[in-house]
Design an enzyme around this catalytic site. Sequence first.
Site, PDB file in Angstrom:
ATOM      1  N   ARG A 267       0.808  -1.217   0.000  1.00 51.01           N
ATOM      2  CA  ARG A 267       0.000   0.000   0.000  1.00 51.01           C
ATOM      3  C   ARG A 267       0.845   1.271   0.000  1.00 51.01           C
ATOM      4  O   ARG A 267       0.326   2.370   0.081  1.00 51.01           O
ATOM      5  CB  ARG A 267      -0.905   0.017   1.227  1.00 51.01           C
TER       6      ARG A 267
ATOM      7  N   LYS B 271      -1.427 -20.562   5.265  1.00 56.11           N
ATOM      8  CA  LYS B 271      -2.362 -20.741   6.352  1.00 56.11           C
ATOM      9  C   LYS B 271      -2.579 -19.408   7.090  1.00 56.11           C
ATOM     10  O   LYS B 271      -1.698 -18.549   6.989  1.00 56.11           O
ATOM     11  CB  LYS B 271      -1.861 -21.819   7.309  1.00 56.11           C
TER      12      LYS B 271
ATOM     13  N   HIS C 250       4.789 -24.740   5.753  1.00 52.71           N
ATOM     14  CA  HIS C 250       6.246 -24.568   5.722  1.00 52.71           C
ATOM     15  C   HIS C 250       6.986 -25.730   6.384  1.00 52.71           C
ATOM     16  O   HIS C 250       8.167 -25.933   6.136  1.00 52.71           O
ATOM     17  CB  HIS C 250       6.674 -23.207   6.292  1.00 52.71           C
TER      18      HIS C 250
ATOM     19  N   LYS D  28      10.933 -27.962   5.468  1.00 57.96           N
ATOM     20  CA  LYS D  28      12.096 -28.127   6.340  1.00 57.96           C
ATOM     21  C   LYS D  28      12.932 -29.291   5.813  1.00 57.96           C
ATOM     22  O   LYS D  28      12.387 -30.341   5.465  1.00 57.96           O
ATOM     23  CB  LYS D  28      11.642 -28.399   7.792  1.00 57.96           C
TER      24      LYS D  28
ATOM     25  N   GLU E 157       7.519 -25.246  21.580  1.00 58.66           N
ATOM     26  CA  GLU E 157       8.077 -23.900  21.383  1.00 58.66           C
ATOM     27  C   GLU E 157       8.291 -23.264  22.735  1.00 58.66           C
ATOM     28  O   GLU E 157       7.484 -23.470  23.652  1.00 58.66           O
ATOM     29  CB  GLU E 157       7.115 -23.046  20.573  1.00 58.66           C
TER      30      GLU E 157
ATOM     31  N   ASP F  75      -3.807 -24.096  14.831  1.00 57.64           N
ATOM     32  CA  ASP F  75      -2.573 -23.406  14.444  1.00 57.64           C
ATOM     33  C   ASP F  75      -1.448 -24.377  14.079  1.00 57.64           C
ATOM     34  O   ASP F  75      -0.659 -24.104  13.178  1.00 57.64           O
ATOM     35  CB  ASP F  75      -2.130 -22.489  15.605  1.00 57.64           C
TER      36      ASP F  75
ATOM     37  N   HIS G 227       0.742 -28.652  10.380  1.00 60.10           N
ATOM     38  CA  HIS G 227       2.123 -29.112  10.523  1.00 60.10           C
ATOM     39  C   HIS G 227       2.228 -30.525  11.086  1.00 60.10           C
ATOM     40  O   HIS G 227       2.919 -31.374  10.527  1.00 60.10           O
ATOM     41  CB  HIS G 227       2.915 -28.175  11.438  1.00 60.10           C
TER      42      HIS G 227
ATOM     43  N   LYS H 116       3.027 -23.822  23.358  1.00 65.73           N
ATOM     44  CA  LYS H 116       3.834 -22.603  23.500  1.00 65.73           C
ATOM     45  C   LYS H 116       4.379 -22.567  24.919  1.00 65.73           C
ATOM     46  O   LYS H 116       3.784 -23.134  25.841  1.00 65.73           O
ATOM     47  CB  LYS H 116       2.954 -21.363  23.309  1.00 65.73           C
TER      48      LYS H 116
HETATM   49  C1  BG6 Z   1       3.288 -21.246  12.464  1.00 67.25           C
HETATM   50  C2  BG6 Z   1       2.374 -21.032  13.644  1.00 67.25           C
HETATM   51  O1  BG6 Z   1       2.604 -21.870  11.416  1.00 67.25           O
HETATM   52  O2  BG6 Z   1       4.380 -22.065  12.869  1.00 67.25           O
HETATM   53  C3  BG6 Z   1       3.126 -20.390  14.797  1.00 67.25           C
HETATM   54  O3  BG6 Z   1       1.294 -20.173  13.257  1.00 67.25           O
HETATM   55  C4  BG6 Z   1       4.356 -21.201  15.133  1.00 67.25           C
HETATM   56  O4  BG6 Z   1       2.285 -20.273  15.948  1.00 67.25           O
HETATM   57  C5  BG6 Z   1       5.184 -21.492  13.882  1.00 67.25           C
HETATM   58  O5  BG6 Z   1       5.121 -20.448  16.063  1.00 67.25           O
HETATM   59  C6  BG6 Z   1       6.303 -22.462  14.197  1.00 67.25           C
HETATM   60  O6  BG6 Z   1       7.152 -22.565  13.089  1.00 67.25           O
HETATM   61  P1  BG6 Z   1       8.669 -23.028  13.259  1.00 67.25           P
HETATM   62  O7  BG6 Z   1       9.176 -23.157  11.875  1.00 67.25           O
HETATM   63  O8  BG6 Z   1       9.343 -21.967  14.082  1.00 67.25           O
HETATM   64  O9  BG6 Z   1       8.605 -24.337  13.988  1.00 67.25           O
END
Ligand code: BG6
Length: 486
Positions: free
Chosen positions: A45, A141, A171, A175, A209, A228, A233, A334
């Site tokens: 923007r 996502k 993603h 990896k 995490e 999430d 994942h 988390k």
């Molecule tokens: C994301 C989630 O898809 O993946 C996040 O929305 C999470 O909440 C993240 O922290 C973790 O990714 P990575 O690659 O750091 O394990």
Amino acid sequence: MSVQSQVVIIGGEGDLAFRKLYPALYSLDCEGMLADATRVFAFGRGRFEEQDFIDEVRRWVDASEYTDAIDETVWQRFSARMIRFVGDATAAESYTRLREQVGEGDRVIYLSTPPSIFSPICQALDDAGFVTPATRIVVEKPLGESRASFEEIDSHIKSVFDEQQIYRIDHYLGKETAQNLLALRFANVFFEPLWNRHYIDHVQITAAESIGVGGRWSFYDEAGALRDMVQNHLLQLLCLVSMEPPAKNRPDFVRDEKLKVLRCLKPVQAHDVGDVTVRGQYAQGRVEDESVPGYAQEQDAKSTRSNTETFVAIKAEIENTRWQGVPFYLRTGKRLAQRRLEIIIQFKPVVHKFFDSVGGNLSANQLVIRLQPNEGVELEIVNKVPGLTEQTRLQGVDLDLSFAEVFDAHRAPSAYERLLLDVMRADQTLFMRSDELCAAWDWVDGILQGWQTNGQPVANYASGSWGPSESVDLLARDRRRWFDHQ
Ligand code: BG6
């Protein structure tokens, strides 16, 4: 071989673009993967002036854990590829202008925007005649919050793009170690014959995490850990671990096999959801020697009474011949003790107790696949402890393969490098097909509905721990335990 595509990043002044996409594209340039004619159009923007924008990109490239010190020659080349484009992403007029600049040939459009505007963006792209057969679209996502909402978002994309043109990113599939799972299973002779219910006792998949959700509390509070992390994942990793060998390493062969796994997941319903799932929410505590607030006390928290889970543990079962009776324990959270993403394959003990009078516990073999940090593979093998003791002493010893040590001459690319390159090469293997996502949502919807019907509460856990005690109980009921070796 370098690839030539014109890359358009819609949401090009956003967080994801700066943090992940530009550093990944820069790294691809370092590797000589971008053709001279490739341009990157940062569609935004106009939040930044031209020079400020380039400076910001450079700052993030510099800060990326996947890039070394900036190579000035590459940076000159890369920054000259970057074209800032200011416009309204939902207006056809913008794409009519953009078309002039992009020219003909392969186009990659990356929607780095909230899914709520995918529909008007697709409409505008279509109205402007921007979508050619050589145009591919990448979407991120969260793709829905249930199967129904996923299908709605997806239908807008599919009204303009064919399935072969749609790249739905997870993603985790990008990896390095996730891809190595396929090499491990299908390029070695000794794992595959044992990869079934006869030899494997259970599987643990942990995505822990240490960070909290501060900074994106409102978004997270709507989603929760199940949507999430698990829906995408963890289920994708579960698929890579458990799918049948695809006939060939081709996109649809691999995706067909993953889909079969998702369809074989035993549905979780209201009557058993309390037995096979655990929900948790972090309370205050200490993580990595730092005192941290609880979820409800995060600075941007909107409520102190949220019932959103920041931790989930699930006992999943795959109802097919290979895996009948082998639990897959999934866990993510988390503010846990450590950042750790790993898959543990716990084998069964040997059948014939040859060493009937051993000292110590006779453990069974274990394969640990570490996805992050310190990517590698560890195989625990039972050995005799050297010595003259009358009673044979046995001990599990790790054969530890750290990728950083073994492949020290090779830089491990980031997930986004891999995935962006694959989109440019038009390879859909590491992207999720629509039917896969529907099947994943079906299973997750069952759990969500069960939680809702039963009003399943969240159990508090101290930040810096491994989650609520109910998570330990989940495995203890099966006479097992999480392998939380520090
Ligand atoms: C994301 C989630 O898809 O993946 C996040 O929305 C999470 O909440 C993240 O922290 C973790 O990714 P990575 O690659 O750091 O394990």
